[in-house]
Motif scaffolding. Structure first.
Motif, PDB file in Angstrom:
ATOM      1  N   ASP A  56      14.862   1.282 -73.675  1.00 47.53           N
ATOM      2  CA  ASP A  56      14.524  -0.139 -73.680  1.00 47.53           C
ATOM      3  C   ASP A  56      14.011  -0.519 -72.287  1.00 47.53           C
ATOM      4  N   ALA A  57      12.904  -1.258 -72.246  1.00 50.18           N
ATOM      5  CA  ALA A  57      12.243  -1.550 -70.965  1.00 50.18           C
ATOM      6  C   ALA A  57      13.113  -2.388 -70.038  1.00 50.18           C
ATOM      7  N   VAL A  58      14.067  -3.139 -70.594  1.00 57.16           N
ATOM      8  CA  VAL A  58      14.853  -4.049 -69.754  1.00 57.16           C
ATOM      9  C   VAL A  58      16.208  -3.445 -69.375  1.00 57.16           C
ATOM     10  N   ASN A  59      16.987  -2.992 -70.382  1.00 57.21           N
ATOM     11  CA  ASN A  59      18.326  -2.494 -70.023  1.00 57.21           C
ATOM     12  C   ASN A  59      18.377  -0.973 -69.853  1.00 57.21           C
ATOM     13  N   LEU A  60      17.263  -0.312 -70.112  1.00 53.97           N
ATOM     14  CA  LEU A  60      17.122   1.147 -69.938  1.00 53.97           C
ATOM     15  C   LEU A  60      18.040   1.972 -70.844  1.00 53.97           C
TER      16      LEU A  60
ATOM     17  N   GLU B 139      24.586  -0.156 -57.769  1.00 60.35           N
ATOM     18  CA  GLU B 139      24.307  -0.773 -59.057  1.00 60.35           C
ATOM     19  C   GLU B 139      24.929   0.154 -60.100  1.00 60.35           C
ATOM     20  N   THR B 140      25.669  -0.409 -61.048  1.00 58.57           N
ATOM     21  CA  THR B 140      26.527   0.455 -61.868  1.00 58.57           C
ATOM     22  C   THR B 140      26.103   0.565 -63.333  1.00 58.57           C
ATOM     23  N   SER B 141      25.004  -0.058 -63.725  1.00 54.44           N
ATOM     24  CA  SER B 141      24.628   0.040 -65.142  1.00 54.44           C
ATOM     25  C   SER B 141      23.273   0.724 -65.311  1.00 54.44           C
ATOM     26  N   LEU B 142      22.236   0.095 -64.763  1.00 57.23           N
ATOM     27  CA  LEU B 142      20.876   0.629 -64.945  1.00 57.23           C
ATOM     28  C   LEU B 142      20.704   1.986 -64.266  1.00 57.23           C
ATOM     29  N   SER B 143      21.549   2.256 -63.264  1.00 60.32           N
ATOM     30  CA  SER B 143      21.430   3.501 -62.488  1.00 60.32           C
ATOM     31  C   SER B 143      22.041   4.700 -63.178  1.00 60.32           C
TER      32      SER B 143
ATOM     33  N   LEU C   4       5.299   2.092 -74.263  1.00 63.03           N
ATOM     34  CA  LEU C   4       4.855   2.561 -75.577  1.00 63.03           C
ATOM     35  C   LEU C   4       4.475   1.408 -76.478  1.00 63.03           C
ATOM     36  N   THR C   5       5.066   0.267 -76.282  1.00 57.57           N
ATOM     37  CA  THR C   5       4.816  -0.847 -77.202  1.00 57.57           C
ATOM     38  C   THR C   5       4.612  -2.123 -76.423  1.00 57.57           C
TER      39      THR C   5
ATOM     40  N   LEU D  72      16.912   4.739 -76.837  1.00 59.85           N
ATOM     41  CA  LEU D  72      16.679   4.246 -78.192  1.00 59.85           C
ATOM     42  C   LEU D  72      16.738   5.420 -79.161  1.00 59.85           C
ATOM     43  N   GLU D  73      17.112   5.125 -80.404  1.00 56.13           N
ATOM     44  CA  GLU D  73      17.021   6.150 -81.448  1.00 56.13           C
ATOM     45  C   GLU D  73      15.797   5.907 -82.320  1.00 56.13           C
ATOM     46  N   THR D  74      15.481   4.611 -82.458  1.00 51.11           N
ATOM     47  CA  THR D  74      14.327   4.226 -83.256  1.00 51.11           C
ATOM     48  C   THR D  74      13.435   3.363 -82.384  1.00 51.11           C
ATOM     49  N   LEU D  75      12.154   3.638 -82.462  1.00 48.72           N
ATOM     50  CA  LEU D  75      11.236   2.890 -81.609  1.00 48.72           C
ATOM     51  C   LEU D  75      11.227   1.414 -81.986  1.00 48.72           C
ATOM     52  N   ARG D  76      11.262   0.562 -80.971  1.00 44.52           N
ATOM     53  CA  ARG D  76      11.127  -0.871 -81.231  1.00 44.52           C
ATOM     54  C   ARG D  76      10.325  -1.483 -80.089  1.00 44.52           C
ATOM     55  N   PRO D  77       9.954  -2.766 -80.198  1.00 43.47           N
ATOM     56  CA  PRO D  77       9.146  -3.361 -79.133  1.00 43.47           C
ATOM     57  C   PRO D  77       9.825  -3.194 -77.774  1.00 43.47           C
ATOM     58  N   ASN D  78       9.032  -3.180 -76.734  1.00 44.28           N
ATOM     59  CA  ASN D  78       9.545  -3.024 -75.370  1.00 44.28           C
ATOM     60  C   ASN D  78      10.184  -1.676 -75.111  1.00 44.28           C
ATOM     61  N   ALA D  79       9.533  -0.623 -75.564  1.00 42.03           N
ATOM     62  CA  ALA D  79      10.041   0.723 -75.289  1.00 42.03           C
ATOM     63  C   ALA D  79       9.184   1.371 -74.209  1.00 42.03           C
TER      64      ALA D  79
END
Ligand code: AMP
Length: 278
Positions: free
Chosen positions: A244-248, A107-111, A277-278, A251-258
């Protein structure tokens, strides 16, 4: 409970099987975290379905110099736990890889970040062994722990991208009373290190408190986590990230799904954990 140790016997078994099957892949040294996964597998398989547990310490996912040789292998105790937990099939392969193997799954992105950055080849080893287990045991569903957050994301992506007809079920992390996530590697810790190991959970909950209080700067949040970790004398940060919970992606600024994810050495033992976190 049936115990199968040869890949060919596994393939014969699945050809003759006519029930729903749910797989729990593990490396053994089973603890309450694994037992929770087995329990969830039973709920999904139904009382007449098959719950299969695989125990295989996968050499491909250990990078050179890591703990492959010393990884605990309490076979008899694991077998007893599986039997008592109502497992139908224990798959403990002795002949998993060909010496001249030449095909791997990558797997070449999330890993690429988090543990993947620190442990080159680790997720290639994970994907390859899980794909082999899926092919050998052809489960309808497979259960993985959120404790290994990146692993769960990578497996979901592999299943999606390669069209494995298998439902992936994630299970929340099982913790000790003081917050330490259960892990087979916790048994490497001496008493003093065991006390210090709570620093992972304390760092994450401190960050969650700050985030709940409105702190949005990821740099500030990570510094706060590192400050807590520094209070444990045997602790050394491998990484701390807020992603980010989905694409990993970081983040620089906290947003939903962290999610905060971290890896910390306590003495020589590398422990990982994560928290939404959110
Ligand atoms: P392992 O034997 O460490 O490779 O883990 C096998 C499976 O159990 C993986 O899906 C892990 O994410 C899961 N697991 C390990 N520890 C825990 C825990 N404390 N809580 C929930 N799942 C866990």
């Amino acid at each position: 409970m049936r115990v199968i140790e040869a890949t060919e016997a596994a393939q014969t078994h699945v050809r003759e099987r006519d029930t729903k099957s749910v797989l729990v892949p593990t490396m053994g040294a089973l603890h309450r975290g694994h037992l929770k996964l087995i329990h969830v597998a039973r709920e999904h398989a139904g009382k007449d379905g098959e719950v299969a547990v695989s125990i295989f310490v996968n050499p491909l996912q250990f990078e050179p110099g890591s703990d492959f040789e010393k990884y605990p292998r309490p076979e008899a105790a694991d077998e007893k736990l599986c039997e008592e937990a109502g497992v139908n099939l224990l798959f403990r392969p002795r002949d998993m890889y060909f010496d001249d193997r030449s095909v791997y799954i990558e797997e070449t992105s999330l890993s690429s970040g988090l543990c993947g950055a620190m442990r080159p080849g680790h997720f290639r080893g994970v994907c390859t062994v899980v794909a082999k287990l899926f092919n050998l045991l052809t489960p309808d569903a497979a259960v993985f722990g959120e404790k290994d957050y990146q692993q769960l994301a990578v497996i979901r992506r592999m299943v999606r991208d390669l069209n494995f007809p298998i439902e992936i079920i994630g299970v929340p992390t099982v913790r000790e009373a003081d917050g330490l996530a259960l892990s087979s590697r916790n048994q490497y810790l001496n008493a003093d290190e065991r006390t210090q190991a709570t620093v992972l959970y304390r760092a994450m909950t401190r960050v969650k408190e700050l985030a709940d209080g409105g702190q949005k700067s990821v740099r500030e949040l990570i510094d706060a986590a590192k400050g807590v970790i520094a209070s444990a004398k045997s602790a050394r940060v491998d990484y701390v990230a807020i992603v980010d919970a989905v694409n990993l992606h970081s983040l620089e600024t906290l947003r939903p799904n962290a999610v905060i994810a971290l890896a910390v050495f306590i003495g020589k033992t590398r422990l990982i954990d994560n928290l939404r976190l959110t």
